[in-house]
Design an enzyme around this catalytic site. Structure first.
Site, short mmCIF file in Angstrom:
data_model
loop_
_atom_site.label_atom_id
_atom_site.label_comp_id
_atom_site.label_asym_id
_atom_site.label_seq_id
_atom_site.Cartn_x
_atom_site.Cartn_y
_atom_site.Cartn_z
N THR A 124 0.81 -1.21 0.00
CA THR A 124 0.00 0.00 0.00
C THR A 124 0.85 1.27 0.00
OG1 THR A 124 -1.42 1.31 1.48
CG2 THR A 124 -0.16 -0.41 2.51
N ASP A 125 0.26 2.36 -0.47
CA ASP A 125 0.96 3.66 -0.44
C ASP A 125 1.21 4.12 1.01
OD1 ASP A 125 -1.68 4.30 0.25
OD2 ASP A 125 -1.91 5.89 -1.25
N GLU A 126 0.47 3.52 1.96
CA GLU A 126 0.59 3.99 3.35
C GLU A 126 1.95 3.69 3.96
OE1 GLU A 126 -2.85 3.60 5.80
OE2 GLU A 126 -4.14 3.31 4.07
N TYR A 148 -1.19 -0.70 11.16
CA TYR A 148 -1.47 -1.30 9.85
C TYR A 148 -0.32 -1.07 8.89
CZ TYR A 148 -3.32 -1.39 5.04
OH TYR A 148 -3.48 -1.59 3.69
N LYS A 152 2.51 -3.60 7.18
CA LYS A 152 2.67 -3.71 5.72
C LYS A 152 4.12 -3.38 5.32
CE LYS A 152 -0.21 -4.42 3.06
NZ LYS A 152 -0.83 -5.66 2.51
P1 NAD Z 1 -10.38 -6.41 2.80
O1 NAD Z 1 -10.25 -6.16 4.26
O2 NAD Z 1 -11.62 -6.04 2.09
O3 NAD Z 1 -10.14 -7.98 2.52
C1 NAD Z 1 -9.16 -8.73 3.16
C2 NAD Z 1 -9.48 -10.21 2.94
O4 NAD Z 1 -8.45 -10.99 3.57
C3 NAD Z 1 -10.81 -10.67 3.57
O5 NAD Z 1 -11.51 -11.49 2.67
C4 NAD Z 1 -10.37 -11.46 4.79
O6 NAD Z 1 -11.30 -12.48 5.15
C5 NAD Z 1 -9.05 -12.04 4.32
N1 NAD Z 1 -8.14 -12.38 5.42
C6 NAD Z 1 -7.86 -11.63 6.53
N2 NAD Z 1 -6.97 -12.28 7.30
C7 NAD Z 1 -6.69 -13.45 6.67
C8 NAD Z 1 -5.85 -14.54 6.96
N3 NAD Z 1 -5.10 -14.56 8.08
N4 NAD Z 1 -5.77 -15.57 6.10
C9 NAD Z 1 -6.53 -15.57 4.96
N5 NAD Z 1 -7.36 -14.57 4.64
C10 NAD Z 1 -7.44 -13.52 5.48
O7 NAD Z 1 -9.11 -5.73 2.16
P2 NAD Z 1 -8.87 -5.07 0.72
O8 NAD Z 1 -9.24 -3.65 0.76
O9 NAD Z 1 -9.44 -5.97 -0.31
O10 NAD Z 1 -7.27 -5.12 0.67
C11 NAD Z 1 -6.58 -6.26 0.17
C12 NAD Z 1 -5.08 -5.96 0.16
O11 NAD Z 1 -4.83 -4.81 -0.63
C13 NAD Z 1 -4.48 -5.68 1.54
O12 NAD Z 1 -3.21 -6.27 1.59
C14 NAD Z 1 -4.32 -4.18 1.57
O13 NAD Z 1 -3.23 -3.80 2.38
C15 NAD Z 1 -4.04 -3.90 0.11
N6 NAD Z 1 -4.42 -2.52 -0.31
C16 NAD Z 1 -5.69 -2.08 -0.13
C17 NAD Z 1 -6.03 -0.79 -0.53
C18 NAD Z 1 -7.43 -0.26 -0.36
O14 NAD Z 1 -7.64 0.94 -0.57
N7 NAD Z 1 -8.42 -1.06 -0.03
C19 NAD Z 1 -5.06 0.05 -1.11
C20 NAD Z 1 -3.76 -0.46 -1.30
C21 NAD Z 1 -3.46 -1.76 -0.88
P1 TYD Z 2 -9.83 4.94 5.08
O1 TYD Z 2 -10.90 4.49 4.15
O2 TYD Z 2 -9.82 4.38 6.47
O3 TYD Z 2 -8.44 4.69 4.33
P2 TYD Z 2 -6.95 5.10 4.78
O4 TYD Z 2 -6.94 5.73 6.10
O5 TYD Z 2 -6.33 3.75 4.81
O6 TYD Z 2 -6.46 5.99 3.69
O7 TYD Z 2 -9.88 6.53 5.20
C1 TYD Z 2 -9.68 7.37 4.09
C2 TYD Z 2 -9.61 8.80 4.60
O8 TYD Z 2 -10.88 9.16 5.14
C3 TYD Z 2 -8.61 8.99 5.71
O9 TYD Z 2 -8.01 10.27 5.59
C4 TYD Z 2 -9.45 8.95 6.98
C5 TYD Z 2 -10.76 9.55 6.51
N1 TYD Z 2 -11.96 9.05 7.21
C6 TYD Z 2 -12.89 9.96 7.73
O10 TYD Z 2 -12.72 11.20 7.63
N2 TYD Z 2 -14.00 9.46 8.35
C7 TYD Z 2 -14.22 8.13 8.51
O11 TYD Z 2 -15.26 7.74 9.11
C8 TYD Z 2 -13.28 7.22 7.96
C9 TYD Z 2 -13.47 5.72 8.09
C10 TYD Z 2 -12.16 7.72 7.32
#
Ligand code: NAD
Ligand code: TYD
Length: 343
Positions: A124-126, A148, A152
């Site tokens: 992730t970018d984080e 988190y 990562k």
């Molecule tokens: P999500 O929380 O929607 O899904 C995570 C999935 O992983 C779920 O289905 C959960 O049941 C499964 N899981 C959790 N723990 C597990 C374990 N121990 N073994 C097997 N399965 C397990 O997450 P997402 O948003 O789909 O993100 C997926 C990946 O992409 C993550 O690694 C996250 O860091 C990365 N990512 C997400 C974003 C975003 O904006 N959502 C951005 C950049 C990177």
């Molecule tokens: P989030 O979806 O939790 O993603 P991330 O923190 O991983 O980027 O949040 C996106 C942005 O929105 C972040 O700056 C936090 C903000 N946020 C709110 O302002 N209110 C909320 O209820 C949530 C969940 C997030």
């Protein structure tokens, strides 16, 4: 038949990757390996259940014995299994360390034993922390600020260590904030959309002027496919769009699309350690020939449409004990029988 293993394939991005892969690669089989935590659900891939190329295995990526036979069956592994919510990580970091870091360690050890496979580790970018100005490229220092992103970042470093020490075939990707259908409604955009649909206040952390870079989830899936085919082993690729917006602007846009009043915006206490801005330089990926297909406006409209049309999907989550206990305990929301809440 070549086989793709998607760990975390029942989650948000994972479910889209599975759907995308089955559509674009008719000659591939796909295995979903997922623990089905609160964030994962077979509802997210229910539309694919009749596709005989898809297999589901319930399991934990940190459970080597369960994972190994599935791992052996596959050619390409995309690791999307993770704990993903920053706010939860601030309260209970242990699960993040176990899945996001130890889970990847298990995958890397298996990869070392079976170097005929390829692993794309989705990060992730984080991990770069807040980017005050300019854009972080792949060599920028890692400065994670939440449990988190620290988990990562640790996982990224572990993957690079395994590549350097043993030459394991791993590629790391770091993507910006995703949005789209099937995103669990604790994340910013689906929380804003579903609260607005229920005429509930939209909680905006701090001054709402934090900046995130947004990508439609399908574009992320295309990028993972592209990198799988053209990326170099041992390299890291940022995935992004340039669609940078303040949170408050995104919340206002959602209210506009849904024709709801701005009086629903509610400024609340800020998140501890809240990163002000994320922004990625994705020139390296652009040089491989990838660029986003969806505009921000089009993708937002599609996403809102999904939540309007699929109320049953998100109401099942919002009326679940898991969701309600989390918001009652941590945010003081109160739920009535129809699952309306007072923020
Ligand atoms: P999500 O929380 O929607 O899904 C995570 C999935 O992983 C779920 O289905 C959960 O049941 C499964 N899981 C959790 N723990 C597990 C374990 N121990 N073994 C097997 N399965 C397990 O997450 P997402 O948003 O789909 O993100 C997926 C990946 O992409 C993550 O690694 C996250 O860091 C990365 N990512 C997400 C974003 C975003 O904006 N959502 C951005 C950049 C990177
Ligand atoms: P989030 O979806 O939790 O993603 P991330 O923190 O991983 O980027 O949040 C996106 C942005 O929105 C972040 O700056 C936090 C903000 N946020 C709110 O302002 N209110 C909320 O209820 C949530 C969940 C997030």
């Amino acid at each position: 038949m070549p086989t793709l293993l998607v760990t975390g394939g029942a989650g948000f991005i994972g479910s889209h990757l599975v759907r995308y892969w089955l559509k674009v690669h008719p000659d591939w089989k796909v295995i979903v390996y997922d623990k089905l935590t609160y964030a994962g659900s077979l509802d997210n891939i229910r539309d694919l259940q009749c596709d005989r190329r898809l297999t589901f295995v319930k399991g934990d990526i940190a459970d080597r014995d369960r994972l190994e036979p599935v791992f052996q069956e596959s050619d390409l592994i995309v690791n999307l299994a993770a704990e993903t919510h920053v706010d939860r990580s601030l309260m209970e970091p242990e699960a993040f360390l176990r899945t996001d870091l130890i889970g990847l360690c298990v995958l890397l050890k298996l990869l070392r034993q079976h170097p005929d496979k390829k692993l794309i580790h989705v990060s992730t970018d984080e991990v770069y922390g807040t980017v005050e100005c300019g854009r972080a490229d792949e060599d920028a220092a890692l400065r994670p600020t939440s449990p988190y992103s620290a988990s990562k970042a640790g996982a990224d470093l572990l993957a690079l260590a395994y590549y350097k020490s043993f030459g394991v075939p791993v590629i790391i990707t770091r993507c910006c904030n995703n949005f789209g259908p099937y995103q669990y409604p604790e994340k910013f955009l689906p929380l804003m959309i579903t609260n607005a649909l229920l005429d509930l206040p939209l909680p905006i952390y701090g001054d709402g002027r934090q900046i995130r870079e947004w990508i439609y989830v399908e574009d992320h899936c295309r990028a993972l496919d592209h990198i799988g085919q053209r990326g170099e082993i041992g390299e890291t690729y940022n995935i992004a769009t340039g669609y940078e917006r303040e949170n408050i602007e995104m919340a206002r846009r959602i209210l506009q699309i849904l024709n709801k009043p701005e009086s629903l915006l509610r400024f609340v206490a800020d998140r501890p350690g809240h990163d002000r801005r994320y922004a990625l330089n994705w020139t390296k990926l652009a040089k491989l020939g990838w660029s986003p297909l969806f505009s921000l406006d089009d993708a937002l409209q599609r996403t809102v449409d999904f939540y309007v049309r699929n109320r049953e999907w998100w109401m099942k989550i919002r009326t679940s004990r898991e969701f309600q206990t989390y918001y009652e305990a941590n945010y003081g929301w109160r739920f009535d029988d129809s699952s309306s809440a007072v923020v």
